[in-house]
Scaffold this motif. Structure first.
Motif, PDB file in Angstrom:
ATOM      1  N   VAL B   3     -16.911   2.844 -14.870  1.00 19.62           N
ATOM      2  CA  VAL B   3     -16.386   4.392 -14.995  1.00 19.62           C
ATOM      3  C   VAL B   3     -17.735   5.377 -14.460  1.00 19.62           C
ATOM      4  O   VAL B   3     -17.262   6.168 -13.749  1.00 19.62           O
ATOM      5  N   ASP B   4     -18.915   5.010 -14.505  1.00 18.18           N
ATOM      6  CA  ASP B   4     -19.818   5.812 -13.854  1.00 18.18           C
ATOM      7  C   ASP B   4     -19.721   6.019 -12.496  1.00 18.18           C
ATOM      8  O   ASP B   4     -19.759   7.278 -11.905  1.00 18.18           O
ATOM      9  N   LEU B   5     -19.339   4.905 -11.648  1.00 18.09           N
ATOM     10  CA  LEU B   5     -19.074   4.968 -10.272  1.00 18.09           C
ATOM     11  C   LEU B   5     -17.748   5.884  -9.897  1.00 18.09           C
ATOM     12  O   LEU B   5     -17.803   6.516  -9.042  1.00 18.09           O
ATOM     13  N   PRO B  74     -17.890   4.817 -26.270  1.00 23.66           N
ATOM     14  CA  PRO B  74     -17.871   4.806 -24.805  1.00 23.66           C
ATOM     15  C   PRO B  74     -17.694   3.377 -24.298  1.00 23.66           C
ATOM     16  O   PRO B  74     -18.207   2.464 -24.635  1.00 23.66           O
ATOM     17  N   ASN B  75     -16.918   3.296 -23.153  1.00 21.84           N
ATOM     18  CA  ASN B  75     -16.790   1.994 -22.489  1.00 21.84           C
ATOM     19  C   ASN B  75     -16.933   2.274 -20.953  1.00 21.84           C
ATOM     20  O   ASN B  75     -16.140   3.116 -20.326  1.00 21.84           O
ATOM     21  N   ASN B  76     -17.909   1.467 -20.276  1.00 21.81           N
ATOM     22  CA  ASN B  76     -18.048   1.892 -18.920  1.00 21.81           C
ATOM     23  C   ASN B  76     -17.121   0.859 -17.893  1.00 21.81           C
ATOM     24  O   ASN B  76     -17.341   0.806 -16.624  1.00 21.81           O
ATOM     25  N   ASP B  77     -16.262   0.079 -18.664  1.00 18.88           N
ATOM     26  CA  ASP B  77     -15.473  -0.576 -17.706  1.00 18.88           C
ATOM     27  C   ASP B  77     -14.039   0.129 -17.908  1.00 18.88           C
ATOM     28  O   ASP B  77     -13.445   0.266 -19.007  1.00 18.88           O
ATOM     29  N   PHE B  78     -13.391   0.200 -16.912  1.00 24.59           N
ATOM     30  CA  PHE B  78     -12.064   0.759 -16.841  1.00 24.59           C
ATOM     31  C   PHE B  78     -11.203  -0.164 -15.973  1.00 24.59           C
ATOM     32  O   PHE B  78     -11.385  -0.644 -14.870  1.00 24.59           O
ATOM     33  N   THR B  79     -10.054  -0.606 -16.373  1.00 27.29           N
ATOM     34  CA  THR B  79      -8.918  -1.411 -15.796  1.00 27.29           C
ATOM     35  C   THR B  79      -7.812  -0.501 -15.548  1.00 27.29           C
ATOM     36  O   THR B  79      -6.943  -0.151 -16.723  1.00 27.29           O
ATOM     37  N   PRO B  80      -7.570  -0.158 -14.346  1.00 26.78           N
ATOM     38  CA  PRO B  80      -6.216   0.578 -14.024  1.00 26.78           C
ATOM     39  C   PRO B  80      -4.910   0.075 -14.678  1.00 26.78           C
ATOM     40  O   PRO B  80      -4.680  -1.314 -14.751  1.00 26.78           O
ATOM     41  N   GLY B  81      -4.129   0.870 -15.245  1.00 22.62           N
ATOM     42  CA  GLY B  81      -2.658   0.287 -15.574  1.00 22.62           C
ATOM     43  C   GLY B  81      -1.867  -0.068 -14.333  1.00 22.62           C
ATOM     44  O   GLY B  81      -2.189   0.366 -13.307  1.00 22.62           O
ATOM     45  N   GLU B 137     -16.838  14.784 -17.083  1.00 23.43           N
ATOM     46  CA  GLU B 137     -18.090  14.659 -18.116  1.00 23.43           C
ATOM     47  C   GLU B 137     -17.913  13.675 -19.268  1.00 23.43           C
ATOM     48  O   GLU B 137     -18.706  13.124 -19.881  1.00 23.43           O
ATOM     49  N   LYS B 138     -16.818  14.570 -19.914  1.00 23.60           N
ATOM     50  CA  LYS B 138     -16.446  13.958 -21.312  1.00 23.60           C
ATOM     51  C   LYS B 138     -16.120  12.421 -21.366  1.00 23.60           C
ATOM     52  O   LYS B 138     -16.248  11.922 -22.175  1.00 23.60           O
ATOM     53  N   ALA B 139     -15.449  12.257 -20.168  1.00 24.00           N
ATOM     54  CA  ALA B 139     -14.963  10.824 -19.821  1.00 24.00           C
ATOM     55  C   ALA B 139     -16.158   9.570 -20.205  1.00 24.00           C
ATOM     56  O   ALA B 139     -15.587   8.654 -20.679  1.00 24.00           O
ATOM     57  N   ARG B 140     -17.292   9.932 -20.098  1.00 24.18           N
ATOM     58  CA  ARG B 140     -18.517   8.985 -20.187  1.00 24.18           C
ATOM     59  C   ARG B 140     -18.439   8.776 -21.633  1.00 24.18           C
ATOM     60  O   ARG B 140     -19.163   7.569 -22.115  1.00 24.18           O
ATOM     61  N   THR B 141     -18.076   9.672 -22.422  1.00 25.38           N
ATOM     62  CA  THR B 141     -18.322   9.453 -23.834  1.00 25.38           C
ATOM     63  C   THR B 141     -17.249   8.795 -24.655  1.00 25.38           C
ATOM     64  O   THR B 141     -17.067   8.798 -25.813  1.00 25.38           O
ATOM     65  N   THR B 142     -16.203   8.278 -23.888  1.00 26.10           N
ATOM     66  CA  THR B 142     -15.103   7.575 -24.624  1.00 26.10           C
ATOM     67  C   THR B 142     -14.396   6.422 -23.903  1.00 26.10           C
ATOM     68  O   THR B 142     -15.389   6.123 -22.866  1.00 26.10           O
ATOM     69  N   ASP B 143     -13.344   6.063 -24.446  1.00 23.81           N
ATOM     70  CA  ASP B 143     -12.793   4.855 -23.716  1.00 23.81           C
ATOM     71  C   ASP B 143     -11.471   5.140 -22.785  1.00 23.81           C
ATOM     72  O   ASP B 143     -10.662   5.570 -23.193  1.00 23.81           O
ATOM     73  N   LEU B 144     -11.598   4.959 -21.399  1.00 25.44           N
ATOM     74  CA  LEU B 144     -10.443   5.455 -20.646  1.00 25.44           C
ATOM     75  C   LEU B 144      -9.345   4.761 -20.601  1.00 25.44           C
ATOM     76  O   LEU B 144      -8.333   4.817 -20.075  1.00 25.44           O
ATOM     77  N   ASN B 145      -9.491   3.512 -21.284  1.00 28.28           N
ATOM     78  CA  ASN B 145      -8.685   2.404 -21.307  1.00 28.28           C
ATOM     79  C   ASN B 145      -7.573   2.634 -22.510  1.00 28.28           C
ATOM     80  O   ASN B 145      -6.262   2.450 -22.484  1.00 28.28           O
TER      81      ASN B 145
END
Lengths: 187, 186
Positions: B3-5, B74-81, B137-145
């Motif tokens: 996610v950070d990248l 927060p989760n730094n890994d994201f797997t696209p749908g 910026e807010k995306a860092r604080t949660t889980d985008l999955n």
């Protein structure tokens, strides 16, 4: 920018020094066909000169868009009453073809009025012109027949018939589209 | 993906687009109105199209972040749908600058059938980019999955929040190619 200078110079003479103070305050603004230039209900911030395109002034009444005026190359454009009074616009100003306007903001024009006598004179002269135009139109609306109103328009602004939809012109002349097309065929 | 990248990458693209949009807003009106054919969009209409489309994701993300971001760690890994990834990579311009497939715009995203476009469309585009940057910026604080947003393709297709960032940015990149082509036209 030559357009702005030559338009102002129809009313007053500007020296090069005058023009250098005035020129930077005018901005070119583009609108595509159908875009609002000033929507009814908002305060008009700009006073415009038309560089290209056609614009329509209208208001909404009992489910219909009633057309009260047009602007095209070289004429003024904007919701002038709102611009002057700083109250919400009664009329919708819309581009009916792709449009480029050159405009000055309210506060900038006010500053020019207070700092330059010649610009204050310009302001008075355009106001007089707008007032006379309004008075003439009011008399025509109340005293002329549909046929006479049509003839006046053809005489005064023949190019409008090419630039504007028949529906809008009919609305502007306060007649039904049917009456308008009948008058048009007759000619 | 990390996610950070992803955030850094999207941020760089959005900032470049904003900077270019500011330059374009200062161009003469006639350049912004040029059309290759009478029916084709001009630059202002492309920007308005982007507002109509990206606006769906900006509002969707703002809404879901306000309501639910705090309920996920927060989760730094994201797997696209599957769908989100398919649509995003399909939009993405190719390395050579070309596009993979052409798409037809849905009526609701066609400015010529809506309220037209003006210089204001560029101002609003710049604003939408700013809002996306704040959301990133807010995306860092949660889980985008875990968070989901209704896509611009209709209420049936919902994207994971990570794809709701990737899709509009790729869509904007694609249309910036079109904008540059329009501006280069005589």
């Amino acid at each position: 920018m030559d357009l702005v200078r030559s338009t102002i110079q129809r009313y007053v003479d500007l020296s090069d020094a005058d023009w250098q103070r005035i020129a930077p305050l005018w901005h070119e603004r583009a609108f595509t066909k159908g875009a609002h230039i000033c929507p009814a209900g908002e305060v008009e911030q700009w006073f415009y000169i038309v560089k290209s395109g056609v614009q329509r002034l209208s208001f909404f009444h009992e489910g219909n868009d009633v057309c009260v005026g047009f602007a095209y190359d070289g004429s003024w454009c904007g919701e002038y009453a709102s611009f002057v009074s700083r109250k919400p616009a009664r009329f919708d100003v819309k581009a009916i073809s792709d449009t480029v306007l050159v405009g000055i903001r309210h506060e900038d024009l006010q500053r020019l009025y207070s700092e330059m006598k010649i610009m204050e004179r310009f302001g008075r002269l355009i106001l007089e012109e707008l007032l006379i135009g309004r008075a003439v139109r009011e008399v025509e609306q109340l005293s002329l027949s549909a046929e006479e109103r049509y003839d006046r328009l053809v005489q005064r602004s023949p190019q409008l018939l090419q630039l504007v939809s028949q529906k809008d012109i009919a609305s502007y002349l306060r007649m039904t589209p049917e009456t308008f097309s009948r008058l048009r065929r007759r000619r | 993906m990390k996610v950070d990248l992803m955030i850094e990458e999207l941020r760089a693209v959005l900032q470049a687009q904003q900077a270019r949009a500011r330059e374009i807003a200062a161009l003469p009106g006639t350049s912004l109105l040029k059309r290759p054919t009478p029916e084709a969009w001009n630059v202002l209409e492309v920007f308005e199209h982007l507002n109509l489309s990206s606006g769906v994701y900006v509002r969707g993300l703002e809404e879901v972040f306000a309501r639910k971001a705090a309920s996920h760690r927060p989760n730094n890994d994201f797997t696209p749908g599957v769908l989100g990834d398919w649509f995003t990579t399909g939009l993405e311009p190719q390395p050579g600058g070309g596009i993979k497939w052409r798409m037809r715009t849905m009526k609701m995203f066609d400015p010529a059938r809506n309220a037209g476009a003006s210089l204001e469309s560029i101002t609003r585009f710049i604003d939408f980019c700013s809002r996306l940057l704040v959301l990133l910026e807010k995306a860092r604080t949660t889980d985008l999955n875990k968070l989901r947003v209704t896509s611009s393709l209709g209420p049936i297709i919902r994207f994971k929040a990570g794809d709701a960032f990737r899709f509009p940015v790729a869509h904007q990149r694609r249309h910036f190619l079109q904008i540059e082509r329009l501006l280069a036209m005589d």
